[in-house]
Design an enzyme around this catalytic site. Sequence first.
Site, PDB file in Angstrom:
ATOM      1  N   GLU A 196       0.803  -1.228   0.000  1.00  0.00           N
ATOM      2  CA  GLU A 196       0.000   0.000   0.000  1.00  0.00           C
ATOM      3  C   GLU A 196       0.835   1.277   0.000  1.00  0.00           C
ATOM      4  O   GLU A 196       0.765   2.087   0.916  1.00  0.00           O
ATOM      5  CB  GLU A 196      -0.957  -0.011   1.200  1.00  0.00           C
ATOM      6  CG  GLU A 196      -1.907  -1.174   1.098  1.00  0.00           C
ATOM      7  CD  GLU A 196      -2.995  -1.204   2.158  1.00  0.00           C
ATOM      8  OE1 GLU A 196      -4.135  -1.550   1.810  1.00  0.00           O
ATOM      9  OE2 GLU A 196      -2.695  -0.900   3.317  1.00  0.00           O
ATOM     10  N   GLU A 248      -4.419 -10.533   0.065  1.00  0.00           N
ATOM     11  CA  GLU A 248      -5.241 -10.438   1.271  1.00  0.00           C
ATOM     12  C   GLU A 248      -6.674 -10.746   0.866  1.00  0.00           C
ATOM     13  O   GLU A 248      -7.147 -10.274  -0.167  1.00  0.00           O
ATOM     14  CB  GLU A 248      -5.178  -9.033   1.890  1.00  0.00           C
ATOM     15  CG  GLU A 248      -3.810  -8.670   2.421  1.00  0.00           C
ATOM     16  CD  GLU A 248      -3.719  -7.251   2.986  1.00  0.00           C
ATOM     17  OE1 GLU A 248      -4.732  -6.728   3.473  1.00  0.00           O
ATOM     18  OE2 GLU A 248      -2.604  -6.687   2.930  1.00  0.00           O
TER      19      GLU A 248
HETATM   20  C1  GAL Z   1      -5.219  -3.938   3.879  1.00  0.00           C
HETATM   21  C2  GAL Z   1      -3.819  -3.728   4.404  1.00  0.00           C
HETATM   22  C3  GAL Z   1      -3.575  -4.381   5.726  1.00  0.00           C
HETATM   23  C4  GAL Z   1      -4.726  -4.120   6.648  1.00  0.00           C
HETATM   24  C5  GAL Z   1      -5.979  -4.642   6.041  1.00  0.00           C
HETATM   25  C6  GAL Z   1      -7.201  -4.362   6.851  1.00  0.00           C
HETATM   26  O1  GAL Z   1      -5.619  -2.880   3.133  1.00  0.00           O
HETATM   27  O2  GAL Z   1      -2.849  -4.144   3.510  1.00  0.00           O
HETATM   28  O3  GAL Z   1      -2.390  -3.896   6.259  1.00  0.00           O
HETATM   29  O4  GAL Z   1      -4.834  -2.755   6.840  1.00  0.00           O
HETATM   30  O5  GAL Z   1      -6.208  -4.003   4.833  1.00  0.00           O
HETATM   31  O6  GAL Z   1      -7.163  -4.903   8.096  1.00  0.00           O
HETATM   32 MG    MG Z   2      -2.312   0.078   5.114  1.00  0.00          MG
END
Ligand code: GAL
Ligand code: MG
Length: 956
Positions: free
Chosen positions: A448, A520
Site C-alpha cells: 500500500e 489479502e
Molecule cells: C489492507 C492492508 C492491511 C490491513 C488490512 C485491513 O488494506 O494491507 O495492512 O490494513 O487491509 O485490516
Molecule cells: Mg495500510
Amino acid sequence: MLPVIGTFAPWTDPAVVQIGRLPAHTPLRGFRRRSLDGRWQLEMFESPDAVPATAIDGDRRRAVEVDVPGNWTMQDLDGFDDLPQYTNIQMPFAGPPPELPDRNPTGVFRRSFDVPKAWSSGRVVLGVDGAESVHAVYVNGDFVGYGTDSRLPSEYDVTAHVRPGQNELAIVVVKWSAHSYIEDQDQWWMGGLHRPVWIESRPSTHLADLPITTGYDAATGSGTVSLDAFVSFGGVPEAGWTVRATLFDPNGRQVGSPRTGDVPHEHARPYQFTGFSVAAEFAVKKAKPWSAERPDRYEVRVELIDRRGRSRHVESMLVGLRTIETRDRQLLVNGQPVWIFGVNRHDHHPDRGKAVTVDDIRDDLVAMRRLNISAIRTSHYPNRDEFYDLCDELGFYVIDESNIESHGYNWSVCDDARYRQAWVERGARMVQRDRNHPSVIIWSLGNESGYGVNHDALAGWIRRADPTRPLHYEDAIRIEGWDDGGRPATDLVCPMYPTIDEIRSYGERGVGDRPLILCEYSHAMGNSNGSLADYWDVIVATDGLQGGFLWEWKDHGLRQRLPDGSVRLAYGGQFGDVPHDCNFVADGLMSADLDPHPAAAELAWVYRPVVVTGDAATVASSGSVRVENRRSFSTLRDLRASVVAVGIDGELARRRWKVPAIAPHAAADVALPALPTDTVAVRIEWATAADTWFAPAGHLVAWDEVVVDADPTVPSPPGAQPPGELVTPELSLFRAPIDNDGFKLMPDLARRLRVGGQALATWQDAGVDRTDPERLVGHTVSVEHDATGTTYHHIVDVPPELADLPRVGVAFELPDGFDRTRWFGRGPGENYPDRNRGAMLGVWDGGIDPLPYLVPQEYGLRTDCRWFEIIDSSTGHTVRIEALDAPLHVSAVGYSAAELYDSASSFDLAPPARVIVHIDAAHRGLGTASCGPDVLDRYRLGAGTYEFTYRVTLPD
Ligand code: GAL
Ligand code: MG
C-alpha cells in the site's frame, strides 16, 4: 544535542538511510557472538534534540530498567508518557513528509559489555537487529553509526572504538523519523529495541557474505547449488587464501568432492577485477528437492583457508534445492502448481508487542499447520531471521515483504526522489539477508504505497540480483489493472479483498500470463470470514487462480492493566491514543493470545489437503466417493481415514477406511463400507497416523461429509413434559452487529465515508436495533400444548423496506445453571449460513460458548439443527427444541443482543447470569464487509414470508 549527528539530524532526512553501517549479507553463524539481550538502562527524552551529551556518556540518574528486546511502549517508564498508538492508514502526526512532530520520544539505551582480550586480533561487530524507528550507536562515547529500517538488522564495525575489558554502549532510538512515513503499516506504533542486540568477533579476514542459488529440474531429477563466497580482508589483500566448499545431502552424506578456489588478491587490472569472491557450483544427480511438503535441506559448508592451510572461518548453510517459476498463469514449485493456503502474519504478542521471541514464532507456526496453513506473507516487513529458518525446516512457502508502506501518503512518496534510496535499500537489504532461504519463494516490494518510480527502481535491483524468484506488489495491479498492469513490479496478479465474481472473471477471461494469488482476502475482524468456502469453490474450479493469504493471523490486542487492577486486551484508543482507528486492529483468525476464533475451523477445512465428494444418490447406490489429493508432491500415506455414519441421535458406526495410494494432484473413486440404514450423513475424517512436529498422532487434518437423508425424522424422547412458563419465545429480528455489519464504535466511517459494512446503519435507520419487532413485521404464532410438549408455528411477513434483516426467529431466556448444550446440527464450533461448510452434521456436545471476540457482537450460532438441548448439568433439567419442518439455527449464549450491542469491550461485560436461546428460521450471512465484499445475495434475508415450526419439551 546528540554528539556528532545532532546538528545534521539524519532522522529528519529521508535520503539518509545509514551512516557507517556494514553491508547486509546472508546470516553468518561461524563467529563468536555474545548476546547483549537482558536488562538495559533506558532514559527517555521529549525529542532527540533534548538528549544531552551526558546521557550518552552514562549519566544514569533518570534511567529506568527495561528488557531488550522489548518495546518501551509496553514497559514501565516511570512516568514518562509514551504508550502504544494504533492507526491504520492515517499517520499519527501531521505531515506532509518528511515533517516531524515537535514531541518525538527518544530513548537512550545503555549498558556495558565486555570485550575479551582474545578478540583483539580481529574485527568487533555490533548488531542491532531491530529498532523502531531509527537508531544511532555510540561506543565509549564515540559515535559509531546510524541505521534506518526498523525490521532489518544493522551491523557496525566497532573495532576502533572498543578496548579489552569493560566498554560502554549507548543506542539512541528515535521514535518518529522521515522513515516513519514509509513504515505506515496498519498496526501499533511502538518504540524501542524489539529484536536482539549482540556483539561478535570476526577474524580480520573472514567470509562476509555467502549468497547461494539453487535449482531443481523436475524432468531429470537433478539439482544445482551455486554459491559466491565473498571475503573481507582486514588489511591489504593477501595472496594464498582459498575457499573450500563442500555439499552434504539431507542425510549428511557428502555430495561429490569439495570445490576449492583461490581468493583473488591482486586487482592491478581493475577493469577485470570482480571482487574478492570465489564461486563454486555443484550438480546433484537424483536430488531431493525442497518443498513445503517435504522440506529436505542440503548443507553447504564453506571454509576460508589461509596461506598456511589453516581453516580460519567455517560457515554452514542449510539450503533447499528448488525452482520457482510463474508460467502460463501458474506459480510452479519444482515444475508443479501448488495451492497457496496462506495467511498474513504480523509480529505480535499481547505482552511483548513487536518483540516476539523465537518460541512465539514457533507457536504461531505450529498453530498454523494445525489449521493446514502452508503459506505465509510476512505482512508487511521482514521478520526475525529465525522465522525463515523455521519456515525452511518445517515447510512453509513465504512471501517476504519489504518494510515499505506509505499508505497515508499513498500517491506521493513513491515518486519522491528523497525516498528513492530508502525504497531500494529496504528491498535490497532484505534480499541480501534472506536470499538463501528455500521457504522464501517470492519477494514483495512492500504494501500500500501507491505505484511510482521508487518501486520500479527497487524491482529493477531485485530482478538483477535474484532472477530466481518472482516479484509481488499489489498496488501495481490495483492501479494499472490486473490483466497486464504493473508488470515491472509484479509477476503475480495479487489483489486484496476482491469479490468472487472479480476473480472468477480474471480466470475465465484467460487474459495475461500471470497467476492470481490473493495477497489479502477474507478479513477476519470479529465474527467474520463469510463465504471463505465460496471463494475456494471458484479458486479450485478456475484456471489462473491459485489461492491466497487470509487477512490476518492474529488480533493485535495488547494486554493492559487498568487503575483498578483489572487486565484487558486493548485495541486502538484504549491507551488514550489520538488519533486512532479503534478495533480495526483486532482482525485475526486467532486471538492475541493465540486462541483460535471459530472461523479457524472453517479455514482448516477450506485448506484441507484431501477432498472427498459424493452425492447422496451415488453414495446410496454404488457406495463410492471421489477422493482428491490436493498436495503437489506427496501421497496421503501419512493420514488415516475413517468413515463415520452419523444418525439423528449420534454416531452409528465408525470404521477405518483403506484408501489406495493417490498420487499428487490425482483423484480416485473409492468404495465406502456399507452404511447403517438410518444414516443421515456420512463423514470421512483424515487424521495424522504418527506424531508430527505440529500435533500428536490422531490430529484431525481433513473432513468431508455426504448427506444421504435430507429429511430425517426427529425422535421425541419418551416421558417429556411441556415447558410451561419456563420457555416464552419472543420474536427476534436483530443481532448484535458484527464488525462486518458496520463499525459500531466508529459510526462515522459508514455514514460519512461509506467505509465498511452499511447494514448496521440501515437497521438503525429503520429502528431494527430498538423497536419492538412485533411493530416492524407481520407476525402470527400458533401455540399447541399437548401432554408431552408445546408446538409453535410462526408466520413472519417481512415488508420490502425491511429486506436484509439480521435474522428472523425467536428468543427466550433460561435461568443461570443451564450450562450444557447438545444438538444435532452443524458443529462442533460456532457456524453461520455462509461459514458452515467446514462444520459437519452430527450430534455435538458443548457448553455455553464464551464470547470469542474482543468487541462484543453476535456469536455462538449453530446452523441446520434438527434438535437442540440446553441442559442444567447439576440437576439434569433439559429444555429440548425440535425443528419440525426445515432445520433451524440455534444459539445458547450468555448475553442478549442488546447487551452485546451496548458494550465496547468483552472485558466490560459482567459474567453471564442467564442463558439467551435464539431459534432462527433465517440468519444473515457474515460476509467480510469490514474490509471487502458484503454478504452474497443468497445469504441475505429477502422480503416475504418466513414460516417455521418447532416443538419445545422438557425430557426426563
Ligand atoms: C489492507 C492492508 C492491511 C490491513 C488490512 C485491513 O488494506 O494491507 O495492512 O490494513 O487491509 O485490516
Ligand atoms: Mg495500510
